[in-house]
Design an enzyme around this catalytic site. Structure first.
Site, short mmCIF file in Angstrom:
data_model
loop_
_atom_site.label_atom_id
_atom_site.label_comp_id
_atom_site.label_asym_id
_atom_site.label_seq_id
_atom_site.Cartn_x
_atom_site.Cartn_y
_atom_site.Cartn_z
CD GLU A 166 -2.63 1.44 2.49
OE1 GLU A 166 -3.02 0.45 3.13
OE2 GLU A 166 -2.86 2.61 2.85
CB SER A 173 -0.40 -3.80 7.80
OG SER A 173 -0.28 -2.67 8.59
#
Ligand code: SF4
Length: 319
Positions: free
Chosen positions: A136, A233
């Site tokens: 990301e 994450s």
């Protein structure tokens, strides 16, 4: 002989609410499934569609091929961008190669991409708070050719040297620890008082809600088990959060990873799941704990999420 530990008969499992799949993950998986139905297999997916081993294996069986570089996609094929988003360079490479693209970037990541583009247009340098190497972060940093600065912690903020402190803005990765991000944002604001911030925080609703649920659950528990893959994450942040609250915490990808010694002698076991971990795995973890002798399960109260994102054009019609 039963493996059940009779001393766990009074032990209770507390189930966090909300837990597991978020709207962005639901949408990304559905995009792959619908693309396979529509075009047949194989369908190429750039990077793991979401960071979960079970999900990736399931889609692989259904006909998805996971690749890291677009050059691995043969000409004329279909590629899907993962929920984490991609840089502008990846997007133009796919376009110049004439690949058919379905974009599974979570709309909440796209929102950050749009912020970056707009602020760069207004002449701002942008500080991104995020974890180096996470897809990301690579995608968001890659929304602008220059003027992007990544910080991972307060030391990075202290080391920052920006040409015009009056024209800087910040964005964040969507899946950070809310508390850690707040500290880093505090340091940024102290160093650059006129720094521009996003209108609405970039950490997404799902990350916020799952962390709030752990803050409510963990203090009631003797141990916390987070269902999630090592590269997820938001799952890692849930485990760390419970640990910071003083509760021993473990992350598992599957029920067989549970070590019976973790729960031995414990009265309350908290269970949650990261935004990319399916409920079927959370239920399998509960089943394993029952096998070990736990009899009681209690779902905690918490926010009921009812967010859904529309599918990309061409895949949105009922299958
Ligand atoms: S965790 Fe948040 S940003 Fe990531 S896919 Fe889910 S809703 Fe989107």
């Amino acid at each position: 002989m039963s493996i059940a530990d009779t001393t766990l008969a009074e032990t209770e499992i507390l189930l966090a609410q909300p837990r597991g799949f978020c709207a962005g993950v639901d949408r990304a998986i559905e995009i792959v499934e619908r693309a396979i139905k529509l075009h047949g297999s194989p369908i190429y997916v750039r990077h793991e569609i979401v960071h979960n081993v079970y999900v990736v294996e399931d889609l692989r069986k259904k006909g998805a091929i996971f690749i890291e570089r677009l050059e691995e996609v043969p000409a004329g094929n279909t590629v899907i961008f993962s929920a984490h988003g991609v840089s502008k360079a990846v997007r133009s490479e796919a376009e110049s190669r004439g690949l058919r693209v379905y974009d599974a970037t979570c709309p909440l990541v796209t929102k950050v991409h749009i912020e970056v583009a707009k602020m760069r247009q207004d002449g701002f340098d942008i500080v991104m708070i995020g974890h180096k190497g996470h897809p990301e972060v690579e995608g968001t940093m890659g929304q602008a050719g220059e003027g992007m600065h990544l910080v991972e912690d307060i030391e990075d903020v202290q080391a920052l040297q920006l040409a015009d402190p009056e024209r800087i803005a910040f964005v964040t990765q969507t899946t950070l620890s809310v508390d850690d991000a707040a500290e880093i944002i505090g340091a940024l604001k102290a160093k650059y008082p006129s720094i521009r911030e996003p209108k609405k925080q970039d950490i997404c609703y799902a990350t916020q809600n799952r962390q709030d649920a752990v803050k409510f659950m963990a203090p009631q528990c003797d141990v916390v088990i987070v269902v999630g893959s090592p590269n997820s994450s938001n799952s890692n942040r849930l485990r760390e959060l419970a640990e910071k609250l003083g509760v021993p915490s473990y992350m598992v990808d599957s029920p067989d990873q549970i070590d019976p010694s973790w729960v031995k002698g414990k009265r309350r076991i908290g269970v949650t799941a990261g935004a990319s971990a399916p409920e079927v795995l959370a239920q399998a973890v509960i089943a394993r704990l029952r096998e070990l002798g736990v009899r009681n399960v209690r779902a905690l109260e918490g926010i009921e999420e009812n967010i859904a994102f529309p599918l990309p054009r061409g895949l949105g019609l009922p299958a």
